[in-house]
Design a protein around this motif. Sequence first.
Motif, mmCIF file in Angstrom:
data_model
loop_
_atom_site.group_PDB
_atom_site.id
_atom_site.type_symbol
_atom_site.label_atom_id
_atom_site.label_comp_id
_atom_site.label_asym_id
_atom_site.label_seq_id
_atom_site.Cartn_x
_atom_site.Cartn_y
_atom_site.Cartn_z
ATOM 1 N N SER A 20 -7.621 8.013 -4.380
ATOM 2 C CA SER A 20 -8.022 9.239 -4.614
ATOM 3 C C SER A 20 -7.179 10.516 -4.081
ATOM 4 O O SER A 20 -6.983 11.506 -4.650
ATOM 5 N N ASP A 21 -6.578 10.278 -3.066
ATOM 6 C CA ASP A 21 -5.897 11.386 -2.442
ATOM 7 C C ASP A 21 -4.529 10.805 -1.693
ATOM 8 O O ASP A 21 -3.699 11.384 -1.027
ATOM 9 N N LYS A 22 -4.326 9.554 -2.261
ATOM 10 C CA LYS A 22 -2.792 8.891 -1.797
ATOM 11 C C LYS A 22 -2.459 8.790 -0.323
ATOM 12 O O LYS A 22 -1.513 9.419 0.011
ATOM 13 N N ALA B 94 0.745 -1.187 0.066
ATOM 14 C CA ALA B 94 -0.027 0.192 0.087
ATOM 15 C C ALA B 94 0.761 1.085 0.052
ATOM 16 O O ALA B 94 0.535 2.399 -0.583
ATOM 17 N N HIS B 95 2.024 1.330 0.774
ATOM 18 C CA HIS B 95 2.761 2.475 1.012
ATOM 19 C C HIS B 95 3.341 2.731 -0.617
ATOM 20 O O HIS B 95 3.745 3.704 -0.880
ATOM 21 N N GLY B 96 3.753 1.654 -1.180
ATOM 22 C CA GLY B 96 4.356 1.763 -2.644
ATOM 23 C C GLY B 96 3.430 2.692 -3.641
ATOM 24 O O GLY B 96 3.999 3.502 -4.314
ATOM 25 N N ASP C 158 3.785 9.395 -6.708
ATOM 26 C CA ASP C 158 2.922 10.456 -7.182
ATOM 27 C C ASP C 158 2.416 10.130 -8.519
ATOM 28 O O ASP C 158 1.416 10.576 -9.064
ATOM 29 N N THR C 159 2.874 8.996 -9.134
ATOM 30 C CA THR C 159 2.636 8.632 -10.426
ATOM 31 C C THR C 159 1.800 7.352 -10.515
ATOM 32 O O THR C 159 1.343 6.869 -11.561
ATOM 33 N N SER C 160 1.592 6.634 -9.415
ATOM 34 C CA SER C 160 0.735 5.475 -9.361
ATOM 35 C C SER C 160 -0.574 5.784 -9.874
ATOM 36 O O SER C 160 -1.148 6.864 -9.660
#
Length: 352
Positions: free
Chosen positions: A307-309, A281-283, A288-290
Amino acid sequence: MAAIIEAIGVISGVLGILQFGIDNFPEQDSVDSTVRVTVGLDTAGGLNNAGGDLPDVRLFNEAGEFIGITVGPGKVEDGGFKDIKVKHKGDSTQQPTYALFSANNNAICVAYVTITLPNSDHYSWVGDWGHQCGGSWYYSHVYIGSTNTMPDCFWIDGNNDQPQSGFQVHWPEFFNPQGNDLPSDPKEQADKIKYFCNQGPPFKMYNYADTKDPHGITYWTINDKRSEDGLEERATAIAYGPPSEANSARFRRGSAYYPRSNGTNPHANRLVMSNKLQHTAHGLCDSDTSYGPDFLNVADGTFCRMSDKTQWPVCDGAAIVDNCFNTETMKLIVNGVSARDTPYDNVLDWTD
């Protein structure tokens, strides 16, 4: 002929050696090169529309001289592969050590690419590099054949639904001769990754905002006196191949055959569950580009709201009961209230 071809890959910022069996490569042709493009797998609640239009392919030799091009090679289904034959001009048997992939209108998520040269040389490259170097990506759920390795896939698109319009690869730099060890020192590893991502010739992404239809590469100029030390100081130049022909899929925008995005988020009601160590999940949240569905790793108890990382722990019913993801209701709980009005439409279970 070697049964195993080793390539340099990267996972979570760490270099590694990936093994490609010979069955991962297209058949040899006596005067042409053949490229195989493998894309990520669509799944209910997971990756969406990973298949689409294959990219135009241009090949160049080590001196940056154009060798051949294939334009509009067709489509590839999600989770599958397609071979693209690139005819060498004048039936040249020169080695095409550089390849340029220029996206067409219907985006694809590239998991890995392999090539067979006329002299039967084989090279490979994995989508993890797109992720590592700042491209849009998601977990591909596609194995490198005959291994248990699943690289990330890297999005390319010719109409700006995804930011990258193409990429180039200098094949020999990702080849690892059997028996060669990669650097183990963390600083040396970081320097090597920085080299691959930032120098230009080894791997370079082209963004739609700057280059809508890439048809040139950055290549190393040949200096007979150069050594393998101090690669960062080597000079580069730009070489161009022909632009895409008018019948390329890129010029048929707006047709029903090449649909454009309607501006909605296709992943808003999807959730992926996994227990694999390489799927974190943290990856996803730290990148910013996932791009893709919300993600839950049940092994380490973490959840990423895409939606908001933002990353959240899993509720355990004891010490963690709020501001966490409830795996029974499949909803994120924030300040005692569910963050979703409706449940996920699609939940994809990737657990073993």
